[in-house]
Structures are given as C-alpha cells and as structure tokens.
Design a protein around this motif. Structure first.
Motif, PDB file in Angstrom:
ATOM      1  N   TYR A   1     -83.617 -17.050  43.672  1.00  0.00           N
ATOM      2  CA  TYR A   1     -82.232 -16.589  43.740  1.00  0.00           C
ATOM      3  C   TYR A   1     -81.799 -15.928  42.427  1.00  0.00           C
ATOM      4  O   TYR A   1     -80.985 -15.003  42.433  1.00  0.00           O
ATOM      5  N   ALA A   2     -82.330 -16.401  41.309  1.00  0.00           N
ATOM      6  CA  ALA A   2     -81.987 -15.782  40.028  1.00  0.00           C
ATOM      7  C   ALA A   2     -82.431 -14.323  40.004  1.00  0.00           C
ATOM      8  O   ALA A   2     -81.683 -13.440  39.559  1.00  0.00           O
ATOM      9  N   VAL A   3     -83.632 -14.061  40.497  1.00  0.00           N
ATOM     10  CA  VAL A   3     -84.117 -12.673  40.564  1.00  0.00           C
ATOM     11  C   VAL A   3     -83.196 -11.847  41.457  1.00  0.00           C
ATOM     12  O   VAL A   3     -82.802 -10.729  41.093  1.00  0.00           O
ATOM     13  N   LEU A   4     -82.844 -12.376  42.619  1.00  0.00           N
ATOM     14  CA  LEU A   4     -81.958 -11.644  43.528  1.00  0.00           C
ATOM     15  C   LEU A   4     -80.614 -11.346  42.869  1.00  0.00           C
ATOM     16  O   LEU A   4     -80.107 -10.222  42.966  1.00  0.00           O
ATOM     17  N   ALA A   5     -80.035 -12.335  42.207  1.00  0.00           N
ATOM     18  CA  ALA A   5     -78.738 -12.127  41.553  1.00  0.00           C
ATOM     19  C   ALA A   5     -78.847 -11.064  40.462  1.00  0.00           C
ATOM     20  O   ALA A   5     -78.012 -10.164  40.382  1.00  0.00           O
ATOM     21  N   MET A   6     -79.874 -11.156  39.650  1.00  0.00           N
ATOM     22  CA  MET A   6     -80.046 -10.194  38.551  1.00  0.00           C
ATOM     23  C   MET A   6     -80.273  -8.782  39.075  1.00  0.00           C
ATOM     24  O   MET A   6     -79.691  -7.820  38.565  1.00  0.00           O
ATOM     25  N   MET A   7     -81.099  -8.647  40.098  1.00  0.00           N
ATOM     26  CA  MET A   7     -81.377  -7.326  40.658  1.00  0.00           C
ATOM     27  C   MET A   7     -80.134  -6.753  41.345  1.00  0.00           C
ATOM     28  O   MET A   7     -79.927  -5.545  41.348  1.00  0.00           O
ATOM     29  N   THR A   8     -79.297  -7.614  41.901  1.00  0.00           N
ATOM     30  CA  THR A   8     -78.080  -7.171  42.572  1.00  0.00           C
ATOM     31  C   THR A   8     -77.033  -6.718  41.568  1.00  0.00           C
ATOM     32  O   THR A   8     -76.361  -5.709  41.774  1.00  0.00           O
TER      33      THR A   8
ATOM     34  N   ARG B   1     -80.571  -3.824  33.388  1.00  0.00           N
ATOM     35  CA  ARG B   1     -80.119  -4.703  32.302  1.00  0.00           C
ATOM     36  C   ARG B   1     -80.879  -6.017  32.287  1.00  0.00           C
ATOM     37  O   ARG B   1     -81.163  -6.571  31.231  1.00  0.00           O
ATOM     38  N   TYR B   2     -81.215  -6.541  33.476  1.00  0.00           N
ATOM     39  CA  TYR B   2     -81.871  -7.841  33.570  1.00  0.00           C
ATOM     40  C   TYR B   2     -83.375  -7.744  33.817  1.00  0.00           C
ATOM     41  O   TYR B   2     -84.015  -8.736  34.141  1.00  0.00           O
ATOM     42  N   GLU B   3     -83.923  -6.564  33.632  1.00  0.00           N
ATOM     43  CA  GLU B   3     -85.335  -6.315  33.920  1.00  0.00           C
ATOM     44  C   GLU B   3     -86.269  -7.265  33.179  1.00  0.00           C
ATOM     45  O   GLU B   3     -87.184  -7.840  33.784  1.00  0.00           O
ATOM     46  N   ASP B   4     -86.081  -7.460  31.884  1.00  0.00           N
ATOM     47  CA  ASP B   4     -86.981  -8.323  31.109  1.00  0.00           C
ATOM     48  C   ASP B   4     -86.941  -9.768  31.610  1.00  0.00           C
ATOM     49  O   ASP B   4     -87.970 -10.417  31.731  1.00  0.00           O
ATOM     50  N   TYR B   5     -85.749 -10.264  31.898  1.00  0.00           N
ATOM     51  CA  TYR B   5     -85.627 -11.622  32.439  1.00  0.00           C
ATOM     52  C   TYR B   5     -86.301 -11.719  33.800  1.00  0.00           C
ATOM     53  O   TYR B   5     -87.023 -12.678  34.081  1.00  0.00           O
ATOM     54  N   ALA B   6     -86.051 -10.738  34.656  1.00  0.00           N
ATOM     55  CA  ALA B   6     -86.619 -10.757  36.006  1.00  0.00           C
ATOM     56  C   ALA B   6     -88.148 -10.746  35.964  1.00  0.00           C
ATOM     57  O   ALA B   6     -88.797 -11.472  36.729  1.00  0.00           O
ATOM     58  N   PHE B   7     -88.742  -9.950  35.064  1.00  0.00           N
ATOM     59  CA  PHE B   7     -90.199  -9.935  34.932  1.00  0.00           C
ATOM     60  C   PHE B   7     -90.720 -11.322  34.566  1.00  0.00           C
ATOM     61  O   PHE B   7     -91.711 -11.791  35.118  1.00  0.00           O
ATOM     62  N   LYS B   8     -90.043 -11.989  33.638  1.00  0.00           N
ATOM     63  CA  LYS B   8     -90.472 -13.330  33.230  1.00  0.00           C
ATOM     64  C   LYS B   8     -90.361 -14.331  34.386  1.00  0.00           C
ATOM     65  O   LYS B   8     -91.225 -15.186  34.558  1.00  0.00           O
ATOM     66  N   ILE B   9     -89.292 -14.215  35.157  1.00  0.00           N
ATOM     67  CA  ILE B   9     -89.110 -15.125  36.294  1.00  0.00           C
ATOM     68  C   ILE B   9     -90.179 -14.869  37.349  1.00  0.00           C
ATOM     69  O   ILE B   9     -90.775 -15.806  37.887  1.00  0.00           O
ATOM     70  N   VAL B  10     -90.445 -13.605  37.647  1.00  0.00           N
ATOM     71  CA  VAL B  10     -91.468 -13.265  38.644  1.00  0.00           C
ATOM     72  C   VAL B  10     -92.839 -13.751  38.179  1.00  0.00           C
ATOM     73  O   VAL B  10     -93.628 -14.266  38.983  1.00  0.00           O
ATOM     74  N   LYS B  11     -93.130 -13.653  36.879  1.00  0.00           N
ATOM     75  CA  LYS B  11     -94.405 -14.180  36.373  1.00  0.00           C
ATOM     76  C   LYS B  11     -94.487 -15.686  36.595  1.00  0.00           C
ATOM     77  O   LYS B  11     -95.518 -16.208  37.010  1.00  0.00           O
ATOM     78  N   TRP B  12     -93.375 -16.402  36.321  1.00  0.00           N
ATOM     79  CA  TRP B  12     -93.369 -17.844  36.547  1.00  0.00           C
ATOM     80  C   TRP B  12     -93.529 -18.141  38.036  1.00  0.00           C
ATOM     81  O   TRP B  12     -94.305 -19.029  38.410  1.00  0.00           O
ATOM     82  N   LEU B  13     -92.806 -17.409  38.875  1.00  0.00           N
ATOM     83  CA  LEU B  13     -92.916 -17.613  40.320  1.00  0.00           C
ATOM     84  C   LEU B  13     -94.354 -17.401  40.790  1.00  0.00           C
ATOM     85  O   LEU B  13     -94.858 -18.160  41.618  1.00  0.00           O
ATOM     86  N   SER B  14     -95.007 -16.384  40.263  1.00  0.00           N
ATOM     87  CA  SER B  14     -96.393 -16.108  40.648  1.00  0.00           C
ATOM     88  C   SER B  14     -97.307 -17.276  40.297  1.00  0.00           C
ATOM     89  O   SER B  14     -98.265 -17.559  41.012  1.00  0.00           O
ATOM     90  N   SER B  15     -96.994 -17.977  39.216  1.00  0.00           N
ATOM     91  CA  SER B  15     -97.813 -19.129  38.819  1.00  0.00           C
ATOM     92  C   SER B  15     -97.572 -20.342  39.713  1.00  0.00           C
ATOM     93  O   SER B  15     -98.316 -21.320  39.645  1.00  0.00           O
ATOM     94  N   GLN B  16     -96.559 -20.283  40.564  1.00  0.00           N
ATOM     95  CA  GLN B  16     -96.217 -21.400  41.446  1.00  0.00           C
ATOM     96  C   GLN B  16     -96.811 -21.264  42.839  1.00  0.00           C
ATOM     97  O   GLN B  16     -96.534 -22.082  43.709  1.00  0.00           O
ATOM     98  N   ARG B  17     -97.629 -20.244  43.050  1.00  0.00           N
ATOM     99  CA  ARG B  17     -98.227 -20.036  44.366  1.00  0.00           C
ATOM    100  C   ARG B  17     -99.209 -21.149  44.691  1.00  0.00           C
ATOM    101  O   ARG B  17     -99.874 -21.678  43.812  1.00  0.00           O
TER     102      ARG B  17
END
Length: 155
Positions: free
Chosen positions: A104-111, A116-132
C-alpha cells in the motif's frame, strides 16, 4: 487484514473509501468527504492504519496525504537497499500485514507523485521482492497490484 483488534473505525473507513474511489465515486461526493473527515481526525501511529489512510487520501486527491506519507517515511526501517515497516506486536500482525503495508505504501507514493517518491518506492519494491515465497508469489495479494502499478510507471 491488519484491522483485527484495532478497535478503530479508521482502517475499515479507509478500505471503504479506497473501494468507492477505485469504483469511480466522485471525490466531491458526500460519502467521500465524510470518510475523509474520519481519516483526518485519526491520530494513530500504526503503520498499517497510516498506509491505508495515505492511499485513500491520495486517491481522493487530498492534500493531507503528503503529511501521512511523511509520517510513514519517518516510521520506516530503512537500509541502503530496502525500506519496510515493523508493525506493533499483537492481534492482526503477521508477515502478510507487513507485506501488505509495504504494498500500500508503494501505491500511495505512486498515486501522490511517482517521481518525488521514486527512491523510496524502489527500496520498498526491493524489500517486497525479498519477501517472495519459494513459488515466486507473495503472502499478500495486495503486493501484486502494487508492484504492477510501480512497473507500469517505470517501464
């Protein structure tokens, strides 16, 4: 989800607001303004509740969404390559809720403002990818939507 035992109407209100807005309800409608009023009155610091508020307010183009995102960023655990939230112990907390919070954080930031939130979103997506999991999926279905939204913006 993470609303079990919260004792607050805010997470459910945010879910309903998100559903109404994604279904095409006008941001100017009475239902939207009353739900937004409820979210504005909340003072929680629970990351899951905050992220639901942030996404709901972002979808309704509410200026308050920015301050909620800033609050989330302050609460995040950040490393060089990742960003995620540790949830308070208790009812309704699990790995699935932590993953959903990040989604949801990625969705909120992208919305709000993808650039502006690109760097944060990349970090979150990297963490999410590690949770697969071993099959390549995620413990929460919300993540798929979040990652697809992210990659649609950055393809």
């Amino acid at each position: 989800g993470g609303i079990a035992g919260s004792g607050s109407p805010v997470p459910l209100t945010a879910y309903v607001l998100i559903s109404l807005l994604e279904a095409g309800e006008s941001s100017a409608s009475r239902a939207i303004s009353e739900a937004s009023f409820c979210l504005h009155a909340d003072t929680t610091d629970n990351p899951y509740t905050l992220v639901l508020k942030a996404y709901a307010l972002a979808l309704s183009h509410d200026a308050k969404a920015e301050s909620v995102i800033k609050q989330l960023i302050e609460l995040a655990v950040q490393t060089t390559n990742s960003m995620y939230w540790e949830l308070p112990a208790g009812s309704g907390t699990s790995d699935a809720v932590a993953v959903e919070t990040a989604g949801y954080a990625v969705l909120a930031m992208m919305t709000i403002d993808a650039k502006r939130y690109e760097d944060y979103a990349f970090k979150i997506v990297k963490w999410l990818s590690s949770q697969r999991n071993a099959q390549g999926g995620f413990i929460s279905t919300q993540v798929r939507h979040s990652i697809l939204t992210f990659f649609e913006i950055y393809q």
